[in-house]
Motif scaffolding. Sequence first.
Motif, PDB file in Angstrom:
ATOM      1  N   ALA A  14     -23.326  44.517 -19.250  1.00 48.79           N
ATOM      2  CA  ALA A  14     -23.111  45.354 -20.437  1.00 48.79           C
ATOM      3  C   ALA A  14     -24.360  45.226 -21.295  1.00 48.79           C
ATOM      4  O   ALA A  14     -25.075  44.224 -21.210  1.00 48.79           O
ATOM      5  CB  ALA A  14     -21.879  44.900 -21.211  1.00 48.79           C
ATOM      6  N   PHE A  15     -24.618  46.238 -22.112  1.00 51.15           N
ATOM      7  CA  PHE A  15     -25.874  46.251 -22.867  1.00 51.15           C
ATOM      8  C   PHE A  15     -25.636  46.546 -24.349  1.00 51.15           C
ATOM      9  O   PHE A  15     -24.790  47.366 -24.704  1.00 51.15           O
ATOM     10  CB  PHE A  15     -26.823  47.310 -22.294  1.00 51.15           C
ATOM     11  N   LEU A  16     -26.407  45.864 -25.160  1.00 49.45           N
ATOM     12  CA  LEU A  16     -26.436  46.160 -26.589  1.00 49.45           C
ATOM     13  C   LEU A  16     -27.839  45.888 -27.095  1.00 49.45           C
ATOM     14  O   LEU A  16     -28.660  45.306 -26.383  1.00 49.45           O
ATOM     15  CB  LEU A  16     -25.385  45.359 -27.350  1.00 49.45           C
ATOM     16  N   LYS A  17     -28.115  46.354 -28.306  1.00 50.39           N
ATOM     17  CA  LYS A  17     -29.443  46.165 -28.882  1.00 50.39           C
ATOM     18  C   LYS A  17     -29.349  45.340 -30.143  1.00 50.39           C
ATOM     19  O   LYS A  17     -28.395  45.480 -30.916  1.00 50.39           O
ATOM     20  CB  LYS A  17     -30.090  47.521 -29.208  1.00 50.39           C
ATOM     21  N   ASP A  18     -30.357  44.489 -30.368  1.00 51.97           N
ATOM     22  CA  ASP A  18     -30.399  43.741 -31.624  1.00 51.97           C
ATOM     23  C   ASP A  18     -31.144  44.576 -32.674  1.00 51.97           C
ATOM     24  O   ASP A  18     -31.678  45.653 -32.358  1.00 51.97           O
ATOM     25  CB  ASP A  18     -31.006  42.345 -31.406  1.00 51.97           C
ATOM     26  N   PRO A  19     -31.163  44.147 -33.923  1.00 53.72           N
ATOM     27  CA  PRO A  19     -31.801  44.960 -34.972  1.00 53.72           C
ATOM     28  C   PRO A  19     -33.295  45.214 -34.746  1.00 53.72           C
ATOM     29  O   PRO A  19     -33.858  46.151 -35.313  1.00 53.72           O
ATOM     30  CB  PRO A  19     -31.584  44.120 -36.239  1.00 53.72           C
ATOM     31  N   ALA A  20     -33.940  44.380 -33.922  1.00 51.52           N
ATOM     32  CA  ALA A  20     -35.360  44.581 -33.632  1.00 51.52           C
ATOM     33  C   ALA A  20     -35.578  45.598 -32.516  1.00 51.52           C
ATOM     34  O   ALA A  20     -36.721  45.953 -32.211  1.00 51.52           O
ATOM     35  CB  ALA A  20     -36.001  43.243 -33.248  1.00 51.52           C
ATOM     36  N   GLY A  21     -34.489  46.032 -31.896  1.00 54.18           N
ATOM     37  CA  GLY A  21     -34.615  46.995 -30.802  1.00 54.18           C
ATOM     38  C   GLY A  21     -34.687  46.355 -29.430  1.00 54.18           C
ATOM     39  O   GLY A  21     -34.831  47.057 -28.425  1.00 54.18           O
ATOM     40  N   ASN A  22     -34.603  45.030 -29.381  1.00 56.08           N
ATOM     41  CA  ASN A  22     -34.568  44.378 -28.073  1.00 56.08           C
ATOM     42  C   ASN A  22     -33.258  44.733 -27.370  1.00 56.08           C
ATOM     43  O   ASN A  22     -32.198  44.779 -28.002  1.00 56.08           O
ATOM     44  CB  ASN A  22     -34.648  42.861 -28.218  1.00 56.08           C
ATOM     45  N   THR A  23     -33.343  44.978 -26.073  1.00 57.66           N
ATOM     46  CA  THR A  23     -32.135  45.257 -25.283  1.00 57.66           C
ATOM     47  C   THR A  23     -31.616  43.954 -24.698  1.00 57.66           C
ATOM     48  O   THR A  23     -32.371  43.188 -24.087  1.00 57.66           O
ATOM     49  CB  THR A  23     -32.461  46.243 -24.144  1.00 57.66           C
ATOM     50  N   ILE A  24     -30.327  43.727 -24.891  1.00 54.46           N
ATOM     51  CA  ILE A  24     -29.708  42.509 -24.380  1.00 54.46           C
ATOM     52  C   ILE A  24     -28.722  42.921 -23.291  1.00 54.46           C
ATOM     53  O   ILE A  24     -27.751  43.645 -23.548  1.00 54.46           O
ATOM     54  CB  ILE A  24     -28.970  41.758 -25.502  1.00 54.46           C
ATOM     55  N   GLY A  25     -28.999  42.486 -22.087  1.00 46.53           N
ATOM     56  CA  GLY A  25     -28.075  42.722 -20.986  1.00 46.53           C
ATOM     57  C   GLY A  25     -27.236  41.472 -20.789  1.00 46.53           C
ATOM     58  O   GLY A  25     -27.769  40.379 -20.621  1.00 46.53           O
ATOM     59  N   LEU A  26     -25.935  41.626 -20.845  1.00 47.16           N
ATOM     60  CA  LEU A  26     -25.025  40.499 -20.622  1.00 47.16           C
ATOM     61  C   LEU A  26     -24.516  40.599 -19.187  1.00 47.16           C
ATOM     62  O   LEU A  26     -24.001  41.644 -18.777  1.00 47.16           O
ATOM     63  CB  LEU A  26     -23.872  40.539 -21.619  1.00 47.16           C
ATOM     64  N   VAL A  27     -24.677  39.528 -18.445  1.00 47.35           N
ATOM     65  CA  VAL A  27     -24.449  39.572 -17.004  1.00 47.35           C
ATOM     66  C   VAL A  27     -23.367  38.576 -16.594  1.00 47.35           C
ATOM     67  O   VAL A  27     -23.390  37.423 -17.020  1.00 47.35           O
ATOM     68  CB  VAL A  27     -25.748  39.218 -16.241  1.00 47.35           C
ATOM     69  N   GLU A  28     -22.449  39.047 -15.778  1.00 47.78           N
ATOM     70  CA  GLU A  28     -21.454  38.133 -15.213  1.00 47.78           C
ATOM     71  C   GLU A  28     -21.243  38.464 -13.743  1.00 47.78           C
ATOM     72  O   GLU A  28     -21.108  39.634 -13.379  1.00 47.78           O
ATOM     73  CB  GLU A  28     -20.118  38.251 -15.964  1.00 47.78           C
ATOM     74  N   ARG A  29     -21.229  37.441 -12.935  1.00 50.97           N
ATOM     75  CA  ARG A  29     -20.888  37.620 -11.514  1.00 50.97           C
ATOM     76  C   ARG A  29     -19.418  37.294 -11.338  1.00 50.97           C
ATOM     77  O   ARG A  29     -18.941  36.261 -11.819  1.00 50.97           O
ATOM     78  CB  ARG A  29     -21.749  36.713 -10.636  1.00 50.97           C
ATOM     79  N   LEU A  30     -18.722  38.175 -10.664  1.00 56.70           N
ATOM     80  CA  LEU A  30     -17.282  37.998 -10.478  1.00 56.70           C
ATOM     81  C   LEU A  30     -16.947  38.033  -8.991  1.00 56.70           C
ATOM     82  O   LEU A  30     -17.679  38.641  -8.202  1.00 56.70           O
ATOM     83  CB  LEU A  30     -16.516  39.110 -11.202  1.00 56.70           C
ATOM     84  N   PRO A  31     -15.842  37.388  -8.627  1.00 51.71           N
ATOM     85  CA  PRO A  31     -15.410  37.475  -7.223  1.00 51.71           C
ATOM     86  C   PRO A  31     -15.170  38.926  -6.833  1.00 51.71           C
ATOM     87  O   PRO A  31     -14.989  39.788  -7.704  1.00 51.71           O
ATOM     88  CB  PRO A  31     -14.100  36.684  -7.203  1.00 51.71           C
ATOM     89  N   SER A  32     -15.128  39.180  -5.554  1.00 53.78           N
ATOM     90  CA  SER A  32     -14.961  40.557  -5.094  1.00 53.78           C
ATOM     91  C   SER A  32     -13.676  41.146  -5.644  1.00 53.78           C
ATOM     92  O   SER A  32     -12.698  40.449  -5.880  1.00 53.78           O
ATOM     93  CB  SER A  32     -14.940  40.609  -3.572  1.00 53.78           C
ATOM     94  N   GLU A  33     -13.706  42.460  -5.825  1.00 56.24           N
ATOM     95  CA  GLU A  33     -12.559  43.159  -6.391  1.00 56.24           C
ATOM     96  C   GLU A  33     -11.430  43.198  -5.369  1.00 56.24           C
ATOM     97  O   GLU A  33     -11.666  43.169  -4.174  1.00 56.24           O
ATOM     98  CB  GLU A  33     -12.970  44.579  -6.767  1.00 56.24           C
ATOM     99  N   PRO A  34     -10.194  43.271  -5.849  1.00 57.64           N
ATOM    100  CA  PRO A  34      -9.048  43.245  -4.941  1.00 57.64           C
ATOM    101  C   PRO A  34      -9.094  44.336  -3.882  1.00 57.64           C
ATOM    102  O   PRO A  34      -8.708  44.116  -2.750  1.00 57.64           O
ATOM    103  CB  PRO A  34      -7.854  43.453  -5.880  1.00 57.64           C
ATOM    104  N   HIS A  35      -9.585  45.503  -4.273  1.00 59.83           N
ATOM    105  CA  HIS A  35      -9.544  46.627  -3.338  1.00 59.83           C
ATOM    106  C   HIS A  35     -10.915  46.903  -2.738  1.00 59.83           C
ATOM    107  O   HIS A  35     -11.185  47.997  -2.280  1.00 59.83           O
ATOM    108  CB  HIS A  35      -9.028  47.886  -4.044  1.00 59.83           C
TER     109      HIS A  35
END
Lengths: 134, 171
Positions: A109-130
């Motif tokens: 997921a992505f958001l920006k700080d007041p300086a305009g830096n892009t912050i990507g938040l990353v999570e690895r998850l187990p495989s999806e059920p389907h």
Amino acid sequence: MSNVGAVRQIALSAGRDLDATLAFWQSVLGMSVHARYDPPGMAFILAGDVRLLFTDGVPAGTVYLDIAGLEAFHAQAKAAGIPFTAPPTLVHRDTEGRFGPAGESEWMAFLKDPAGNTIGLVERLPSEPHWGRP
Amino acid sequence: MKPFLEANEDPVTVLVAREMEAISDADIVDWAGRHVAPLSYADDADYLQMVRCNPGNAVALGKAPSHLASLVVRRFPDFNCDSAKAAETARQVFLKRIRTYLHGDVEPLQNCRMVRLIEEKYDYPSWLGGLYDACDWMDERTTRDQALHLRNAIEQILSDNGSTQLPEAVE
């Protein structure tokens, strides 16, 4: 032979208001200032073993940070009025285990700080059920 | 930029579009503001909440999907999101969304966000084509210029679905 090793430091833009930028990282991401030097007006936040340097004179950058519980964080932040430029999105299925355990999915997921830096938040998850290609 | 929704879509179509992330919460509010509602739901409380929503209020905007879902549950009780009809609606929205990519300034990630939701909700439909592979490692920083393969994949999907690539086409 090269002795170059792991990433030690990444420079991000301080923006026009260093206080506002640091306040965002503290209040939204829960990452506090490790050290600040005024003058010249620069600050460090630690992200694991990597120093994030906030300073003038560098363009807004992008940094990807690990997070546990990305979906819950997004829901909570969104409810608090924090704008995301992209909600949690599946960007890669690591079928071969190239970047971690095989079969995990990488979400960002992505958001920006007041300086305009892009912050990507990353999570690895187990495989999806389907999970399964036809 | 021309809105993705024409405003003449019914609430069911808008809900299907939102659930596959073909549109945003702001698109729902924009649709509600331009939509001429029939008497059957013109005075519905949830519909009016969407009409009156201030798009500048992030919290209120975030409630738009739940208002829309409530409206559909109450006023369109025959709608079944697992039905073939819902899947066909999703296919039409999907084709329109990816066609828009060819002619607009939509970023790659906006299209790619739909992939997992469509796979999950509609059981890996054939009409999704090769979008999954084309979207691998697309993130917010990926530009349209970097994603020429996505454009190629979309053109192929439109062709495989017998759909035109012209911007104003209606399925």
